[in-house]
Design a protein around this motif. Structure first.
Motif, PDB file in Angstrom:
ATOM      1  N   ARG A   1       0.815  -1.220   0.000  1.00  0.00           N
ATOM      2  CA  ARG A   1       0.000   0.000   0.000  1.00  0.00           C
ATOM      3  C   ARG A   1       0.841   1.259   0.000  1.00  0.00           C
ATOM      4  NH1 ARG A   1      -4.537  -2.126   4.379  1.00  0.00           N
ATOM      5  NH2 ARG A   1      -6.033  -2.929   2.832  1.00  0.00           N
ATOM      6  N   ARG A   2       1.861   1.317   0.851  1.00  0.00           N
ATOM      7  CA  ARG A   2       2.675   2.531   0.917  1.00  0.00           C
ATOM      8  C   ARG A   2       3.387   2.783  -0.406  1.00  0.00           C
ATOM      9  NH1 ARG A   2       7.853   3.349   4.828  1.00  0.00           N
ATOM     10  NH2 ARG A   2       8.747   1.973   3.238  1.00  0.00           N
ATOM     11  N   ARG A   3       3.983   1.747  -0.987  1.00  0.00           N
ATOM     12  CA  ARG A   3       4.682   1.913  -2.260  1.00  0.00           C
ATOM     13  C   ARG A   3       3.726   2.375  -3.360  1.00  0.00           C
ATOM     14  NH1 ARG A   3       6.806  -3.289  -0.782  1.00  0.00           N
ATOM     15  NH2 ARG A   3       8.903  -3.147   0.099  1.00  0.00           N
ATOM     16  N   THR A   4       2.520   1.829  -3.368  1.00  0.00           N
ATOM     17  CA  THR A   4       1.553   2.201  -4.398  1.00  0.00           C
ATOM     18  C   THR A   4       1.154   3.665  -4.278  1.00  0.00           C
ATOM     19  OG1 THR A   4       0.693  -0.063  -4.449  1.00  0.00           O
ATOM     20  CG2 THR A   4      -0.703   1.659  -5.375  1.00  0.00           C
ATOM     21  N   MET A   5       0.929   4.136  -3.052  1.00  0.00           N
ATOM     22  CA  MET A   5       0.553   5.533  -2.857  1.00  0.00           C
ATOM     23  C   MET A   5       1.678   6.477  -3.270  1.00  0.00           C
ATOM     24  SD  MET A   5      -1.753   5.601   0.635  1.00  0.00           S
ATOM     25  CE  MET A   5      -0.744   4.517   1.629  1.00  0.00           C
ATOM     26  N   VAL A   6       2.903   6.140  -2.882  1.00  0.00           N
ATOM     27  CA  VAL A   6       4.047   6.985  -3.251  1.00  0.00           C
ATOM     28  C   VAL A   6       4.242   6.988  -4.760  1.00  0.00           C
ATOM     29  CG1 VAL A   6       6.554   7.214  -3.076  1.00  0.00           C
ATOM     30  CG2 VAL A   6       5.196   6.731  -1.028  1.00  0.00           C
ATOM     31  N   LEU A   7       4.088   5.831  -5.395  1.00  0.00           N
ATOM     32  CA  LEU A   7       4.224   5.743  -6.844  1.00  0.00           C
ATOM     33  C   LEU A   7       3.179   6.611  -7.547  1.00  0.00           C
ATOM     34  CD1 LEU A   7       5.439   4.392  -9.393  1.00  0.00           C
ATOM     35  CD2 LEU A   7       3.760   2.546  -9.091  1.00  0.00           C
ATOM     36  N   GLY A   8       1.945   6.535  -7.089  1.00  0.00           N
ATOM     37  CA  GLY A   8       0.890   7.318  -7.721  1.00  0.00           C
ATOM     38  C   GLY A   8       1.099   8.808  -7.578  1.00  0.00           C
ATOM     39  N   LEU A   9       1.461   9.264  -6.392  1.00  0.00           N
ATOM     40  CA  LEU A   9       1.667  10.696  -6.170  1.00  0.00           C
ATOM     41  C   LEU A   9       2.849  11.220  -6.964  1.00  0.00           C
ATOM     42  CD1 LEU A   9       1.010  10.741  -2.330  1.00  0.00           C
ATOM     43  CD2 LEU A   9      -0.398  11.852  -4.071  1.00  0.00           C
ATOM     44  N   THR A  10       3.924  10.454  -7.030  1.00  0.00           N
ATOM     45  CA  THR A  10       5.092  10.872  -7.806  1.00  0.00           C
ATOM     46  C   THR A  10       4.754  10.945  -9.293  1.00  0.00           C
ATOM     47  OG1 THR A  10       6.544   9.834  -6.177  1.00  0.00           O
ATOM     48  CG2 THR A  10       7.505  10.385  -8.310  1.00  0.00           C
ATOM     49  N   GLY A  11       4.016   9.965  -9.788  1.00  0.00           N
ATOM     50  CA  GLY A  11       3.609   9.988 -11.189  1.00  0.00           C
ATOM     51  C   GLY A  11       2.736  11.190 -11.503  1.00  0.00           C
ATOM     52  N   CYS A  12       1.823  11.538 -10.594  1.00  0.00           N
ATOM     53  CA  CYS A  12       0.984  12.725 -10.792  1.00  0.00           C
ATOM     54  C   CYS A  12       1.830  13.988 -10.882  1.00  0.00           C
ATOM     55  CB  CYS A  12      -0.017  12.857  -9.651  1.00  0.00           C
ATOM     56  SG  CYS A  12      -1.405  11.713  -9.731  1.00  0.00           S
ATOM     57  N   ALA A  13       2.822  14.099 -10.013  1.00  0.00           N
ATOM     58  CA  ALA A  13       3.681  15.285 -10.009  1.00  0.00           C
ATOM     59  C   ALA A  13       4.423  15.435 -11.329  1.00  0.00           C
ATOM     60  CB  ALA A  13       4.665  15.204  -8.842  1.00  0.00           C
ATOM     61  N   LEU A  14       5.006  14.355 -11.826  1.00  0.00           N
ATOM     62  CA  LEU A  14       5.766  14.434 -13.076  1.00  0.00           C
ATOM     63  C   LEU A  14       4.851  14.796 -14.243  1.00  0.00           C
ATOM     64  CD1 LEU A  14       8.096  11.316 -12.637  1.00  0.00           C
ATOM     65  CD2 LEU A  14       8.668  13.739 -12.289  1.00  0.00           C
ATOM     66  N   ALA A  15       3.648  14.221 -14.280  1.00  0.00           N
ATOM     67  CA  ALA A  15       2.724  14.518 -15.375  1.00  0.00           C
ATOM     68  C   ALA A  15       2.259  15.972 -15.329  1.00  0.00           C
ATOM     69  CB  ALA A  15       1.529  13.574 -15.322  1.00  0.00           C
ATOM     70  N   GLN A  16       2.007  16.491 -14.130  1.00  0.00           N
ATOM     71  CA  GLN A  16       1.556  17.878 -14.016  1.00  0.00           C
ATOM     72  C   GLN A  16       2.657  18.862 -14.394  1.00  0.00           C
ATOM     73  OE1 GLN A  16       0.168  17.427 -10.002  1.00  0.00           O
ATOM     74  NE2 GLN A  16      -1.967  17.576 -10.631  1.00  0.00           N
ATOM     75  N   LEU A  17       3.891  18.544 -14.057  1.00  0.00           N
ATOM     76  CA  LEU A  17       4.994  19.392 -14.501  1.00  0.00           C
ATOM     77  C   LEU A  17       5.102  19.366 -16.022  1.00  0.00           C
ATOM     78  CD1 LEU A  17       7.725  18.541 -11.820  1.00  0.00           C
ATOM     79  CD2 LEU A  17       6.400  20.666 -12.045  1.00  0.00           C
ATOM     80  N   GLY A  18       4.802  18.205 -16.623  1.00  0.00           N
ATOM     81  CA  GLY A  18       4.796  18.118 -18.074  1.00  0.00           C
ATOM     82  C   GLY A  18       3.724  18.989 -18.698  1.00  0.00           C
TER      83      GLY A  18
ATOM     84  N   LEU B   1      -0.502  21.513 -28.110  1.00  0.00           N
ATOM     85  CA  LEU B   1      -1.707  20.827 -27.674  1.00  0.00           C
ATOM     86  C   LEU B   1      -1.482  19.316 -27.584  1.00  0.00           C
ATOM     87  CD1 LEU B   1      -4.648  21.340 -26.918  1.00  0.00           C
ATOM     88  CD2 LEU B   1      -5.253  21.027 -29.328  1.00  0.00           C
ATOM     89  N   ALA B   2      -0.663  18.780 -28.506  1.00  0.00           N
ATOM     90  CA  ALA B   2      -0.363  17.346 -28.485  1.00  0.00           C
ATOM     91  C   ALA B   2       0.371  16.961 -27.207  1.00  0.00           C
ATOM     92  CB  ALA B   2       0.458  16.960 -29.707  1.00  0.00           C
ATOM     93  N   ALA B   3       1.308  17.813 -26.771  1.00  0.00           N
ATOM     94  CA  ALA B   3       2.049  17.539 -25.545  1.00  0.00           C
ATOM     95  C   ALA B   3       1.125  17.575 -24.328  1.00  0.00           C
ATOM     96  CB  ALA B   3       3.192  18.536 -25.383  1.00  0.00           C
ATOM     97  N   VAL B   4       0.215  18.549 -24.301  1.00  0.00           N
ATOM     98  CA  VAL B   4      -0.743  18.612 -23.202  1.00  0.00           C
ATOM     99  C   VAL B   4      -1.593  17.341 -23.161  1.00  0.00           C
ATOM    100  CG1 VAL B   4      -2.776  19.810 -22.315  1.00  0.00           C
ATOM    101  CG2 VAL B   4      -0.843  21.123 -23.151  1.00  0.00           C
ATOM    102  N   ALA B   5      -2.030  16.878 -24.334  1.00  0.00           N
ATOM    103  CA  ALA B   5      -2.841  15.665 -24.400  1.00  0.00           C
ATOM    104  C   ALA B   5      -2.070  14.459 -23.867  1.00  0.00           C
ATOM    105  CB  ALA B   5      -3.281  15.413 -25.839  1.00  0.00           C
ATOM    106  N   LEU B   6      -0.802  14.344 -24.235  1.00  0.00           N
ATOM    107  CA  LEU B   6       0.021  13.225 -23.780  1.00  0.00           C
ATOM    108  C   LEU B   6       0.161  13.225 -22.271  1.00  0.00           C
ATOM    109  CD1 LEU B   6       1.992  10.858 -24.196  1.00  0.00           C
ATOM    110  CD2 LEU B   6       3.804  12.554 -24.543  1.00  0.00           C
ATOM    111  N   PHE B   7       0.515  14.375 -21.707  1.00  0.00           N
ATOM    112  CA  PHE B   7       0.716  14.433 -20.256  1.00  0.00           C
ATOM    113  C   PHE B   7      -0.607  14.328 -19.497  1.00  0.00           C
ATOM    114  CE2 PHE B   7       4.801  16.463 -21.511  1.00  0.00           C
ATOM    115  CZ  PHE B   7       5.643  15.589 -20.852  1.00  0.00           C
TER     116      PHE B   7
END
Length: 407
Positions: A67-84, A91-97
């Motif tokens: 559970r802990r690893r899954t939560m950390v993985l999800g939050l980190t992935g969200c951060a990287l995508a939002q920075l993207g 517009l294509a880049a926004v769609a991808l991220f």
């Protein structure tokens, strides 16, 4: 509440402080890249479509990875995508991220909700999930103000700040939660099927899923259509941040009412139906509002309806789950948010484009009234057949030392 619940609540409040970017995704696509409302709605729907496998993966990874690893993985992935998204130049880049954000967006929810379900007894689950809802609201008070300020300056900064709070939340959870200990597989039920392996075979869960999908659709339409509705009524779209703050303050201020005996002893479905009716009244107010004070009054009203909904619904789903299957039941129920996130950008933008503000919110209010009736007539009988009768919870559960909980 156990220490684990408080840790999850605190981390979630930190994350919620920056979770204001999603309502402005369609606005960013429309204003920064000149996309039509239809295109903006389609890209937001692509984000929602990606959240469906994300939610299901969250339930499975919680069992296999921890559970802990899954939560950390999800939050980190969200951060990287939002920075993207913030740095995207096309517009294509926004769609991808946006799609990558959707794939990481729901990983957090099943393990966190399952951890709470296991940390408290069934009588305290509604209180625990209500506490989580309060933390989201407290974080939302600051989130709305930040959104109102940054949104007037540059919408991209909303995604940057949201990404930073995701990273802080991930760090806090990694440091304070106990290390993962993978749980053994659930025992085989008669017939060779693992208990809880197929939550979709549970008719009561399917009924809750249907009701939850409609509720999630209403909630997502509020998030997506409110800034656009303000713009069409001649107000600043960024003022939606102020309305979201008003909503969060209402949820926080109304929490003590949940411990009034008359409300605490209400059957779950009755409490849910009451919440839907209050939401209908508030959303009907949006249909006739033309000033910010009028929008604020309507926001307060529907937010009062939101108060009893989240904790009760999650509590019912957790009680329907067999032992060891809470993650999968909550993950299956949470798919409703993915379905709604796909549909809401399309339904809200199309309704605004072809019918107008008044028609959108009138139809949404009518949907809430239909949902209240369905909860009592259709969903409740199925729950009653599946779940054994539960003792009435006391209105004010005493804590250690005789003190009365205020959460």
């Amino acid at each position: 509440m156990p220490r684990t619940v408080w840790l999850l609540v605190g981390a979630r409040a930190i994350n919620r402080l920056g979770a204001f970017s999603l309502p402005f995704l369609t606005v960013l696509i429309s204003t920064e890249f000149g996309a039509s409302a239809t295109t903006a709605g389609a890209l937001s729907a692509a984000f929602g479509l990606a959240t469906i496998p994300s939610r299901l993966a969250g339930g499975r990874l919680a069992v296999r990875l921890g559970r802990r690893r899954t939560m950390v993985l999800g939050l980190t992935g969200c951060a990287l995508a939002q920075l993207g998204i913030a740095a995207a130049g096309s517009l294509a880049a926004v769609a991808l991220f946006a799609v990558l954000l959707g794939l990481a967006f729901e990983l957090y929810e099943p393990p966190s909700q399952g951890m709470i379900a296991d940390a408290v007894g069934s009588a305290d689950r509604v209180r625990a999930y209500g506490l989580m809802n309060t933390a989201l609201a407290i974080g939302g008070t600051g989130a709305g103000l930040i959104a109102a300020g940054l949104g007037r300056w540059d919408l991209r900064w909303l995604f940057v700040v949201d990404a930073l709070t995701c990273l802080v939340c991930a760090l806090v959870l990694h440091l304070v939660l106990p290390a993962d200990h993978l749980r053994p597989k659930a025992p085989l039920a008669p017939g060779g099927r693992r208990d809880g392996a197929s939550p979709w075979r549970d008719r009561a869960l399917c009924a809750m899923f249907g009701a939850g999908t409609v509720f999630a659709l209403v909630t997502m339409q509020i998030m997506i259509a409110l800034p656009l509705s303000l713009d069409r009524r001649g107000l600043q779209p960024a003022d939606a941040g102020l309305l979201f703050t008003a909503s969060a303050l209402t949820v926080v201020a109304a929490q003590p009412a949940l411990h009034l005996r008359r409300l605490a002893v209400l059957p779950d479905s009755v409490a849910l139906a009451l919440g839907y009716v209050l939401m209908a009244l508030g959303l009907a107010g949006y249909a006739v509002a033309h000033t910010l004070p009028a929008f604020t009054a309507a926001t307060v009203l529907w937010s009062l309806g939101d108060v009893p909904l989240l904790g009760r619904a999650l509590g019912v789903v957790a009680e329907l789950a067999p032992p060891g299957a809470a993650d999968r039941y909550l993950a299956a129920y949470g798919v409703s948010w993915g379905v709604a996130t796909v549909a809401a950008p399309v339904t809200s933008t199309q309704a605004l484009e072809h019918a107008g503000v008044a028609a959108l919110w009138t139809a949404t209010a009518a949907l809430c009234l239909a949902l209240a009736a369905a909860q009592l007539v259709i969903v409740e009988p199925l729950i009653r057949r599946t779940r054994p009768p539960r003792a009435v919870r006391p209105a004010h559960p005493p804590e250690a030392g005789g003190r009365i909980s205020r959460t």
